[in-house]
Design a protein around this motif. Sequence first.
Motif, PDB file in Angstrom:
ATOM      1  N   SER A   1      -9.910  24.730  -6.431  1.00 61.27           N
ATOM      2  CA  SER A   1     -11.134  24.908  -5.494  1.00 61.27           C
ATOM      3  C   SER A   1     -11.934  23.438  -5.395  1.00 61.27           C
ATOM      4  CB  SER A   1     -12.311  25.737  -6.624  1.00 61.27           C
ATOM      5  OG  SER A   1     -11.695  27.025  -6.591  1.00 61.27           O
ATOM      6  N   PRO A   2     -12.644  23.277  -4.393  1.00 60.76           N
ATOM      7  CA  PRO A   2     -13.066  22.080  -4.227  1.00 60.76           C
ATOM      8  C   PRO A   2     -13.927  21.444  -5.501  1.00 60.76           C
ATOM      9  CG  PRO A   2     -13.811  23.425  -2.447  1.00 60.76           C
ATOM     10  CD  PRO A   2     -13.103  24.296  -3.502  1.00 60.76           C
ATOM     11  N   GLY A   3     -13.392  20.069  -5.467  1.00 62.56           N
ATOM     12  CA  GLY A   3     -13.923  19.571  -6.984  1.00 62.56           C
ATOM     13  C   GLY A   3     -12.894  19.560  -8.165  1.00 62.56           C
ATOM     14  N   ASP A   4     -12.016  20.269  -8.021  1.00 60.40           N
ATOM     15  CA  ASP A   4     -10.608  20.413  -8.920  1.00 60.40           C
ATOM     16  C   ASP A   4      -9.960  19.249  -8.952  1.00 60.40           C
ATOM     17  OD1 ASP A   4     -11.609  22.974  -9.746  1.00 60.40           O
ATOM     18  OD2 ASP A   4     -10.098  23.967  -8.721  1.00 60.40           O
ATOM     19  N   ARG A   5      -9.172  18.729  -9.952  1.00 59.16           N
ATOM     20  CA  ARG A   5      -8.335  17.756  -9.920  1.00 59.16           C
ATOM     21  C   ARG A   5      -6.768  18.138  -9.612  1.00 59.16           C
ATOM     22  NH1 ARG A   5     -11.502  12.864 -10.025  1.00 59.16           N
ATOM     23  NH2 ARG A   5     -13.472  13.499 -10.603  1.00 59.16           N
ATOM     24  N   VAL A   6      -6.171  17.318  -8.975  1.00 58.98           N
ATOM     25  CA  VAL A   6      -4.662  17.583  -8.629  1.00 58.98           C
ATOM     26  C   VAL A   6      -3.951  16.093  -9.192  1.00 58.98           C
ATOM     27  CG1 VAL A   6      -4.822  16.904  -6.304  1.00 58.98           C
ATOM     28  CG2 VAL A   6      -2.926  18.152  -7.368  1.00 58.98           C
ATOM     29  N   TYR A   7      -2.761  16.270  -9.689  1.00 57.54           N
ATOM     30  CA  TYR A   7      -2.159  15.087  -9.966  1.00 57.54           C
ATOM     31  C   TYR A   7      -0.892  14.939  -9.183  1.00 57.54           C
ATOM     32  CZ  TYR A   7      -5.266  15.028 -14.228  1.00 57.54           C
ATOM     33  OH  TYR A   7      -6.190  15.166 -14.802  1.00 57.54           O
ATOM     34  N   LEU A   8      -0.807  13.729  -8.621  1.00 54.12           N
ATOM     35  CA  LEU A   8       0.205  13.474  -7.698  1.00 54.12           C
ATOM     36  C   LEU A   8       1.175  12.544  -8.258  1.00 54.12           C
ATOM     37  CD1 LEU A   8      -1.551  13.167  -4.247  1.00 54.12           C
ATOM     38  CD2 LEU A   8      -0.598  15.013  -5.303  1.00 54.12           C
ATOM     39  N   THR A   9       2.453  12.778  -8.293  1.00 50.38           N
ATOM     40  CA  THR A   9       3.380  11.805  -8.842  1.00 50.38           C
ATOM     41  C   THR A   9       4.221  11.131  -7.544  1.00 50.38           C
ATOM     42  OG1 THR A   9       3.826  13.405 -10.745  1.00 50.38           O
ATOM     43  CG2 THR A   9       5.544  11.627 -10.258  1.00 50.38           C
ATOM     44  N   LEU A  10       4.252   9.862  -7.816  1.00 52.52           N
ATOM     45  CA  LEU A  10       4.737   9.153  -6.338  1.00 52.52           C
ATOM     46  C   LEU A  10       5.522   8.024  -6.774  1.00 52.52           C
ATOM     47  CD1 LEU A  10       0.943   8.607  -5.370  1.00 52.52           C
ATOM     48  CD2 LEU A  10       2.731   9.920  -3.724  1.00 52.52           C
ATOM     49  N   VAL A  11       6.484   7.830  -5.872  1.00 56.95           N
ATOM     50  CA  VAL A  11       7.495   6.676  -5.742  1.00 56.95           C
ATOM     51  C   VAL A  11       7.058   5.480  -4.914  1.00 56.95           C
ATOM     52  CG1 VAL A  11       9.854   5.944  -5.657  1.00 56.95           C
ATOM     53  CG2 VAL A  11       9.416   8.012  -7.032  1.00 56.95           C
ATOM     54  N   VAL A  12       6.625   4.494  -5.365  1.00 48.42           N
ATOM     55  CA  VAL A  12       5.971   3.651  -4.525  1.00 48.42           C
ATOM     56  C   VAL A  12       7.036   2.333  -4.277  1.00 48.42           C
ATOM     57  CG1 VAL A  12       4.095   1.973  -4.159  1.00 48.42           C
ATOM     58  CG2 VAL A  12       3.726   4.299  -5.082  1.00 48.42           C
ATOM     59  N   PRO A  13       7.364   1.857  -3.250  1.00 47.33           N
ATOM     60  CA  PRO A  13       8.192   0.544  -3.205  1.00 47.33           C
ATOM     61  C   PRO A  13       7.359  -0.521  -3.076  1.00 47.33           C
ATOM     62  CG  PRO A  13       7.951   1.828  -0.810  1.00 47.33           C
ATOM     63  CD  PRO A  13       7.234   2.679  -1.959  1.00 47.33           C
ATOM     64  N   ARG A  14       7.930  -1.602  -3.637  1.00 46.56           N
ATOM     65  CA  ARG A  14       7.479  -2.860  -3.565  1.00 46.56           C
ATOM     66  C   ARG A  14       8.476  -4.103  -3.513  1.00 46.56           C
ATOM     67  NH1 ARG A  14       4.093  -5.655  -8.568  1.00 46.56           N
ATOM     68  NH2 ARG A  14       6.230  -5.863  -9.470  1.00 46.56           N
ATOM     69  N   ARG A  15       8.376  -4.793  -2.302  1.00 48.13           N
ATOM     70  CA  ARG A  15       9.380  -5.564  -1.955  1.00 48.13           C
ATOM     71  C   ARG A  15       9.056  -6.741  -2.663  1.00 48.13           C
ATOM     72  NH1 ARG A  15      13.022  -6.168   1.861  1.00 48.13           N
ATOM     73  NH2 ARG A  15      12.225  -4.220   2.873  1.00 48.13           N
ATOM     74  N   LEU A  16      10.328  -7.353  -3.429  1.00 52.86           N
ATOM     75  CA  LEU A  16      10.259  -8.585  -4.076  1.00 52.86           C
ATOM     76  C   LEU A  16      11.344  -9.530  -3.469  1.00 52.86           C
ATOM     77  CD1 LEU A  16      11.040  -6.976  -7.927  1.00 52.86           C
ATOM     78  CD2 LEU A  16       8.800  -7.684  -6.619  1.00 52.86           C
ATOM     79  N   GLY A  17      10.506 -10.455  -2.778  1.00 49.58           N
ATOM     80  CA  GLY A  17      11.264 -11.509  -2.068  1.00 49.58           C
ATOM     81  C   GLY A  17      11.949 -10.730  -0.731  1.00 49.58           C
ATOM     82  N   GLN A  18      13.126 -11.169  -0.287  1.00 54.66           N
ATOM     83  CA  GLN A  18      13.744 -10.795   1.210  1.00 54.66           C
ATOM     84  C   GLN A  18      14.564  -9.749   0.883  1.00 54.66           C
ATOM     85  OE1 GLN A  18      12.818 -11.731   4.391  1.00 54.66           O
ATOM     86  NE2 GLN A  18      10.969 -13.206   3.258  1.00 54.66           N
ATOM     87  N   ALA A  19      15.273  -9.737  -0.365  1.00 49.36           N
ATOM     88  CA  ALA A  19      16.584  -8.663  -0.284  1.00 49.36           C
ATOM     89  C   ALA A  19      16.330  -7.730  -1.492  1.00 49.36           C
ATOM     90  CB  ALA A  19      17.669  -9.740  -0.917  1.00 49.36           C
ATOM     91  N   PHE A  20      15.245  -7.696  -2.097  1.00 50.74           N
ATOM     92  CA  PHE A  20      15.135  -6.788  -3.130  1.00 50.74           C
ATOM     93  C   PHE A  20      13.657  -6.037  -2.925  1.00 50.74           C
ATOM     94  CE2 PHE A  20      17.506 -10.294  -4.968  1.00 50.74           C
ATOM     95  CZ  PHE A  20      18.589  -9.641  -5.483  1.00 50.74           C
ATOM     96  N   VAL A  21      13.966  -4.773  -3.419  1.00 55.52           N
ATOM     97  CA  VAL A  21      12.939  -3.730  -3.299  1.00 55.52           C
ATOM     98  C   VAL A  21      12.806  -2.970  -4.719  1.00 55.52           C
ATOM     99  CG1 VAL A  21      11.797  -1.630  -2.383  1.00 55.52           C
ATOM    100  CG2 VAL A  21      13.034  -3.232  -1.031  1.00 55.52           C
ATOM    101  N   GLU A  22      11.576  -3.012  -5.343  1.00 53.69           N
ATOM    102  CA  GLU A  22      11.374  -2.455  -6.591  1.00 53.69           C
ATOM    103  C   GLU A  22      10.640  -0.977  -6.260  1.00 53.69           C
ATOM    104  OE1 GLU A  22       9.337  -3.607 -10.717  1.00 53.69           O
ATOM    105  OE2 GLU A  22       8.034  -3.922  -8.823  1.00 53.69           O
ATOM    106  N   TYR A  23      10.917   0.013  -6.900  1.00 55.23           N
ATOM    107  CA  TYR A  23      10.602   1.307  -6.795  1.00 55.23           C
ATOM    108  C   TYR A  23       9.758   1.851  -8.116  1.00 55.23           C
ATOM    109  CZ  TYR A  23      13.520   1.721  -2.794  1.00 55.23           C
ATOM    110  OH  TYR A  23      14.055   1.385  -1.565  1.00 55.23           O
ATOM    111  N   ARG A  24       8.583   2.151  -8.051  1.00 54.97           N
ATOM    112  CA  ARG A  24       7.845   2.300  -9.368  1.00 54.97           C
ATOM    113  C   ARG A  24       7.331   3.804  -8.995  1.00 54.97           C
ATOM    114  NH1 ARG A  24       3.099   0.182  -9.644  1.00 54.97           N
ATOM    115  NH2 ARG A  24       2.983  -0.472  -7.458  1.00 54.97           N
TER     116      ARG A  24
END
Length: 477
Positions: A445-468
Motif C-alpha cells: 500500500s502507499p507508504g509501505d516499505r520495500v527493500y531492494l537488493t542491488l549490485v552496483v558497479p564502481r570503476r577502479l581506475g581504467q581496467a578494474f570494476v568493483e561490484y558491491r
Amino acid sequence: MRVKGRAAGDDVPGRRPAGQSAGWDGMRLRRAAVRMVLCGMLMLRVSAAVSEPDDIRRDATVRAIERALPTVVNIATTRIVEYRDPYQDLFYQFYGRRAPVERREEPSSIGSGVLIDEEGYILTNFHVLRRASRVYVKLQDGRILEAEPLVYTPHKDVALLKVRAQPGERFPAIAFAADDDLILGETVIALGNPYGLGTSASRGILSSKARRPPVEGEPLGTQDWLQTDAGINPGNSGGPLINLRGELIGINVAVYRESQGMGVGFAIPVKQVNEALSEFFSPEVTRALWFGARVKGLHGPLVVVSVQPKSPAARAGLREGMEIETVNGRAVRGLVDFNRQITGAAEQPVRLGVREGRTRRTLEVRLVSFEELVQRRLGLRLLQLTPQVAAGFQVEPGEGMFVESVEPRGPADRAGVPARSLLVGVDGRSVGSLFQVVEVLMEKSPGDRVYLTLVVPRRLGQAFVEYRQVTVEVEVR
C-alpha cells in the motif's frame, strides 16, 4: 332350417353376432395391433443381438477411453548438449588452441500430455519439460507438431504448452470433472502415449484422495495427490487420469514401487490443475498486465475465486463469487476466451458484465501494465537482462533486472538507487523478471516499505570494476 352346432348368423364373416355392439370389433383390432407391436419389438431385439454380438464388450470403460483418447498426445523434448570428439585434442596439439565445441540436439525426455482447449493448449508435468530446448507433440492422428512451452508451476508440477498450428485450426479437448467430484473406490483409467509407441491405458480404482489440505507455496507431494492402483509408467507422466464419464480428474505424475510390492500410482488432482490454470490464463502471466483477480472455469461458467485488495479488479467492484458473463458486451466461452478478450485492449477500460445471485450489472476495469506499475510505485524503469548486460555483471540472464533509469526525485531516487545497477532481490526474494518484482509490489500500500537488493558497479581506475551488493529501503508511493 337350423345348422347343427351353429346358430344361424353366428360368426358369419361380415356379420356381427346378435347382442354385440360395434365396439367389439375395435377392441379385437386393438388387441391384435398390440400383439403385432410386441412381436416386432421382440424380433428387433433378437435381430440386434444376432447382428451385433460384440456390444457386450463396449462397456463403460471402453466408452470412457473412446471419449478421452483423441485428446492424449505424446511429448518429446530435445536439449542442446556440447559434443566433443577426439579430433579436438589433436587440433589443440597442432594449433595451440581448442576447436570450437560442437553443439547438438539430443532427445532428453519423453512423456505424455492432454489437450485441454480447442486452440491447442496442452497440459503436462513440469518435470517432463525441464531443461528442454525444443518440444514436439505427436497427436492421435499421427501428426507431429512443434509446441511452445508457455508457463509452468514447479511446486504443482504442471506446465502449459501451445501447439504451433495453422491459423483457425481446432483440436479435440478433454472434459473436466468438477473439483470435488471424486468417489473413493470408483473406477479410474490412466491414459498416456509413452515413448511414442502408441496409446497406453490401464484401469484401477481411486485408492485415496488428497490426504491433507493444500498449503500455500509448499511443493506438492504424495500427500496432496490422488492415489490409484492403475498402472502408471514413466512415459505416462503428464497424461490424463479419467473417470468412467471420460472426464479428467487428474494428471498422471508418478508411480511408487517397493522392491517386492505392487505399483502405486499418483495423479495431480483436478482441483490443483484448475488452480494452476487460473494462474496460467491470467493477464498478469500472458500479457504482463495487472488485473488482480483469479477466475475459474476452463469451459465456463466463469466464476471469480479471489480478488486482490486495492487491485484494478477490486477498485472496479469485482467480488469473489461473481460470475462473469460478458466482456465489452460479448459473451465469453471460457477461461481462455476471457483472457484473450480482456487483454485485447490493454490501454482502454474494459466493461465486464457480471452476475451476483439474480442481479446483473456492468463493471468497468482498467488493467495496468507492469512497467507502469513499477514506475508509479518506485519511480524505476527496469529491463530484462540481455546476454551482453548479464556478462558485464558476471551473472546469467534471468538472475536480475537491469535498472535502466531512475525518476528524478521519485521514491527510488530519494532512497539512493543508482541507475545502470542490477536489481537482484525485492524483500529478500530473488527476482529475474518483471512479474516477480510486481508480485511484491501488488501487495504493498502507499507508504509501505520495500527493500531492494542491488549490485552496483564502481570503476577502479581504467581496467578494474568493483561490484558491491547493497540493500536500499524505498517507500512505496
